[in-house]
Design an enzyme around this catalytic site. Structure first.
Site, PDB file in Angstrom:
ATOM      1  N   GLU A  36       1.013  -1.526  -0.088  1.00 55.41           N
ATOM      2  CA  GLU A  36       0.157  -0.317  -0.249  1.00 55.41           C
ATOM      3  C   GLU A  36       0.890   1.133   0.330  1.00 55.41           C
ATOM      4  O   GLU A  36       2.247   1.282   0.898  1.00 55.41           O
ATOM      5  CB  GLU A  36      -0.872  -0.067   1.491  1.00 55.41           C
ATOM      6  CG  GLU A  36      -2.745   0.420   1.099  1.00 55.41           C
ATOM      7  CD  GLU A  36      -3.051  -0.344   0.141  1.00 55.41           C
ATOM      8  OE1 GLU A  36      -3.116  -0.116  -0.962  1.00 55.41           O
ATOM      9  OE2 GLU A  36      -3.510  -2.199   0.448  1.00 55.41           O
ATOM     10  N   THR A  38       2.841   1.899  -1.889  1.00 54.01           N
ATOM     11  CA  THR A  38       4.010   1.565  -2.911  1.00 54.01           C
ATOM     12  C   THR A  38       3.539   2.222  -4.263  1.00 54.01           C
ATOM     13  O   THR A  38       4.684   2.298  -5.317  1.00 54.01           O
ATOM     14  CB  THR A  38       4.629   0.367  -2.892  1.00 54.01           C
ATOM     15  OG1 THR A  38       3.692  -0.403  -3.078  1.00 54.01           O
ATOM     16  CG2 THR A  38       4.859   0.250  -1.180  1.00 54.01           C
ATOM     17  N   SER A  70     -27.683   3.328 -14.599  1.00 54.93           N
ATOM     18  CA  SER A  70     -27.502   2.424 -14.092  1.00 54.93           C
ATOM     19  C   SER A  70     -28.243   2.328 -13.276  1.00 54.93           C
ATOM     20  O   SER A  70     -29.718   3.312 -12.979  1.00 54.93           O
ATOM     21  CB  SER A  70     -26.597   3.024 -12.723  1.00 54.93           C
ATOM     22  OG  SER A  70     -25.723   2.655 -12.238  1.00 54.93           O
ATOM     23  N   GLY A 125     -17.239   4.823  -2.437  1.00 57.21           N
ATOM     24  CA  GLY A 125     -15.734   4.797  -1.798  1.00 57.21           C
ATOM     25  C   GLY A 125     -15.708   4.102  -0.099  1.00 57.21           C
ATOM     26  O   GLY A 125     -14.670   4.053   0.781  1.00 57.21           O
ATOM     27  N   SER A 126     -15.999   2.544  -0.972  1.00 60.82           N
ATOM     28  CA  SER A 126     -15.328   1.708  -0.086  1.00 60.82           C
ATOM     29  C   SER A 126     -13.816   0.905  -0.614  1.00 60.82           C
ATOM     30  O   SER A 126     -12.915   0.537   0.319  1.00 60.82           O
ATOM     31  CB  SER A 126     -16.088   0.220  -0.126  1.00 60.82           C
ATOM     32  OG  SER A 126     -16.321  -0.134  -1.625  1.00 60.82           O
ATOM     33  N   SER A 130     -14.685   0.680  -7.798  1.00 58.07           N
ATOM     34  CA  SER A 130     -15.568   0.782  -8.213  1.00 58.07           C
ATOM     35  C   SER A 130     -15.550   1.844  -9.147  1.00 58.07           C
ATOM     36  O   SER A 130     -16.159   1.316 -10.894  1.00 58.07           O
ATOM     37  CB  SER A 130     -17.290   1.965  -8.204  1.00 58.07           C
ATOM     38  OG  SER A 130     -16.830   2.773  -7.133  1.00 58.07           O
ATOM     39  N   ASP A 175      -5.110   0.494  -9.591  1.00 61.52           N
ATOM     40  CA  ASP A 175      -6.485  -0.003  -9.601  1.00 61.52           C
ATOM     41  C   ASP A 175      -7.367  -0.686 -11.424  1.00 61.52           C
ATOM     42  O   ASP A 175      -7.555  -1.716 -11.250  1.00 61.52           O
ATOM     43  CB  ASP A 175      -7.448   1.035  -9.815  1.00 61.52           C
ATOM     44  CG  ASP A 175      -7.166   1.103  -8.061  1.00 61.52           C
ATOM     45  OD1 ASP A 175      -6.590   0.495  -7.728  1.00 61.52           O
ATOM     46  OD2 ASP A 175      -8.344   2.663  -7.905  1.00 61.52           O
TER      47      ASP A 175
END
Length: 390
Positions: A36, A38, A70, A125-126, A130, A175
């Site tokens: 993390e 990095t 959506s 926001g998790s 997403s 991501d």
């Protein structure tokens, strides 16, 4: 996975006509198992694609319109596929718009417009990506239907560029790369600086990955993230006295760092740099542990990662610490850590399948007692990257 038939009915309700010619694509969310903060330091990360993410239903239009809808939101917007601009009021729609913009910039002329319906299973926001999931599935689907060459590494870079430039979020590549290039039952050892990567089998046997969502929205991230980046850059400047060629902390081995860390004058900057170099070392040790099928060692490295993020990098916060502390008390937990940028978001734990129900109950109860918030838990499997389903 979403019920495709129900989604097709929703698609027709939103956009009209029949279910004919609707194509279905899916991109996962991702979890970073270890490594993390990095990525922007030119180091290794170790993410994996999840089995849940974003399902996209898409159909060509007779005009050059771009219909966006959506299942998670009530509004449907129709724009032009040939002209997209960022508009804060459009919220999540700016992610697909950014991809359309990126494809246009690459010189692709759309043969038609498209209607797109997204079904997101990743909580906003998790910290499970997403936005990257939306971006990658959009790029993959549009390029496929326009008969353009498909290169998932290029799609990841396109999605990152779109997020950086169109949406103004200075994220690294991890991501989008994990979402585009994941493989079932494998983690990705990714060198963020060069995009060299290796798929490492993640054979967890009777152990499950359990993601805990703190439901603490990550409010502090941007300012703290920029501050941490500048502290890492400061460390590089001071270490250049011993390593003049150094441009990123990730270029130093742990031994080299320990021999020259006395050059870093500010105690806080030293702590930040120490986390980065030790975390990269933990990622490499994690890969070796998995190759040796030593899950207990992998769990210990996860614990070490969280403790370093708490004490040296200082990005965990009360909620993440409370959840990790509670997780480590449950029998059958090999390791637990925060995942993502920090200050809220999610934890990831490696839990024996016989302990999963006890884990959810015990950690949930203790977490609520300590924070007043209610956690959500997801028992995860590692899935494939972006793909066409129908």
């Amino acid at each position: 996975m979403a019920n495709i038939q129900e989604l097709k009915q929703t698609f027709v309700a939103r956009f009209g006509e029949s279910e004919q010619d609707i194509h279905v694509f899916h991109a996962p969310g991702r979890v970073n198992l270890i490594g993390e903060h990095t990525d922007y330091n030119g180091g290794y990360v170790f993410p994996a694609a999840l089995t849940f993410g974003t399902t996209l239903l898409i159909r060509k239009r007779d005009d050059k319109g771009l219909g966006l809808a959506s299942t998670n939101f009530p509004t449907t917007n129709v724009l032009s596929v040939e002209k997209v601009v960022y508009d804060k009021a459009d919220d999540w729609m700016n992610y697909p718009k950014g991809i359309v913009n990126e494809i246009l910039q690459q010189g692709v002329v759309f043969s038609s417009g498209y209607d797109l319906l997204y079904h997101g299973e990743i909580p906003n926001g998790s910290g499970l990506s997403s936005s990257a999931s939306i971006e990658v599935v959009t790029a993959f689907a549009l390029l496929t239907l326009e008969n353009q060459p498909i290169d998932t590494v290029k799609i990841a870079l396109m999605a990152q560029k779109s997020e950086n430039e169109f949406n103004g979020v200075q994220c690294g590549i991890m991501d989008q790369f994990a979402v585009a290039n994941g493989k079932k039952d494998h983690a990705i050892l990714l060198m963020c600086d060069t995009l060299e990567y290796d798929l490492v089998p993640f054979e967890s046997g009777s152990y499950k990955l359990v993601i805990g969502n703190t439901n603490k929205r990550r409010g502090l991230v941007d300012s703290a993230y920029n501050e941490r980046r500048s502290q890492c850059e400061q460390a590089v400047k001071e270490l250049q006295a011993a390593h003049p060629e150094l441009t990123l902390l990730g270029q130093l081995s742990l031994e080299q760092f320990n021999a020259s860390k006395h050059l870093i004058k500010d105690e806080v900057v030293l702590k930040r740099a120490q986390h980065v170099v030790e975390e990269i070392d933990r990622v490499l040790k994690s890969m070796e542990a998995l190759k040796a099928n030593d899950l207990a060692q992998f769990g210990q490295l996860m614990n070490g990662s969280h403790d370093s993020l708490r004490d040296l990098y200082e990005v965990t916060g009360a909620e993440l610490d409370a959840m990790v502390d509670a997780a480590r008390k449950v029998p059958g937990v090999l390791g637990a850590r925060m995942t993502g940028a920090g200050f809220g978001g999610c934890t990831v734990s490696l839990v024996h399948e016989d302990s999963v129900e006890q884990f959810k109950e015990q950690v949930g109860k203790e977490y609520t007692e300590k924070t007043g918030l209610v956690a959500d838990f997801y028992v995860c499997s590692i899935g494939n990257g972006v793909e066409q389903l129908a």
